[in-house]
Design a protein around this motif. Structure first.
Motif: not given
Length: 323
Positions: A75-103
């Motif tokens: 989710p994008v909370l805010a985006a300023d295209g002119d300055r390339d500033l982006l704010l996105t929601a924290d949805l928790g650990p990445t797949l790698r951090e979760r160990g979710r890298t199976d087939l």
């Protein structure tokens, strides 16, 4: 730049307008190509980001992706295209951090990415990203070889003369790869260009959400499988010719099988993966362009290294036809 008080104040104002006065701004990554901060405001966490000038399209691109495919990106909370500033929601650990890298997860990553690409076909050119069409591949390689090989011997960006000779000899093969991919007739679309388990999170609804689109380009859709297949091979510890890699690839190819026969898509995939290396060359070129001398000493060789990888076999094993 990102360490200055002026920028810090600018970032704080951007965050405050979107999420409230930040209680904490913690640096997560500060590299020559981008900086990321973990933001705590109003009891919630999010991530702020800005890219180097060569990759300063991400805020605008993410804002558009959030409109077109909110089920595929964080989710994008805010985006300023002119300055390339982006704010996105924290949805928790990445797949790698979760160990979710199976087939199954790698297959899902490839399929979801292809689905997003298919949705974006109608507006690919309107995304205003670098376009790397197969038809331009030979010229791109020739120009890159000439430019990097002509640098001074002590320049860390320089392409070694012996590698330049090999790549020049490879140009007829690059042309054949491009022709094979072009003959499929697939439309150009978005390539994430760095899609792996560290750039994906699992949303509360169970869907995968991607982020980190700073490396993105527009190109042949099959080329986008280069990174996920290479990373899947590494994380699953598979040999290059393991059939499991083809299972991942085939699942993604199904997305395009109404536009070209599946057998033709499979036959052209090794060539498409080789051309997919050019997107990595391009994103590194954009990053290196504004690096300081010291940063170039550490990272400046990346475009030449990625360009030289054209001499390697494709991630699926074997080799795209040279003859």
């Amino acid at each position: 730049m990102w360490a200055t008080e002026e920028f810090r104040a600018d970032l704080g104002a951007f965050v405050t307008a979107a999420a409230g006065v930040p209680e904490r701004l913690e640096v997560v990554a500060h590299r020559p190509w981008s900086a990321v901060w973990r933001v705590t405001a109003a009891g919630r966490s999010s991530y702020a980001k800005q890219n180097c000038p060569g990759q300063a399209h991400e805020a605008r691109l993410m804002a558009r992706l959030a409109q077109v495919a909110p089920d595929r990106v964080v989710p994008v909370l805010a985006a300023d295209g002119d300055r390339d500033l982006l704010l996105t929601a924290d949805l928790g650990p990445t797949l790698r951090e979760r160990g979710r890298t199976d087939l199954a997860t790698w297959t899902r990553i490839a399929v979801d990415a292809a689905d997003l690409q298919r949705r974006l076909v109608p507006e690919a050119r309107a995304l205003h990203l670098t376009v790397l069409a197969p038809v331009d591949a030979t010229t791109y390689v020739a120009n890159a070889v000439g430019r990097l090989a002509a640098l001074a011997p002590d320049d860390p960006r320089r392409l070694a003369p012996e590698v330049a000779v090999l790549l020049e000899a490879l140009l007829p093969a690059v042309e054949r790869w491009a022709d094979q991919v072009e003959d499929l007739g697939l439309p150009l679309t978005l390539l994430h260009n760095d899609l792996h388990a560290e750039n994906l999170v699992l949303a509360p609804d169970g869907g995968l959400r991607s982020f980190d689109y700073g490396d993105a380009v527009v190109g042949d859709p099959l080329a986008s499988l280069y990174v996920p297949l290479a990373m899947a091979r590494r994380s699953l510890d598979l040999p290059a010719d393991d059939p499991l890699l083809w299972r991942i690839a085939d699942a993604a190819l199904e997305t395009w099988s109404d536009l070209a026969p599946l057998a033709d898509l499979r036959a052209a995939l090794p060539a498409a993966l080789q051309l997919g290396r050019l997107a990595r060359v391009e994103s590194w070129r954009r990053c290196v362009a504004t690096m300081t001398h010291d940063e170039r000493v550490e990272f400046g060789s990346a475009p030449a290294v990625r360009l030289a990888s054209l001499l390697d076999p494709p991630p699926l094993g074997g080799r795209a036809a040279l003859g």
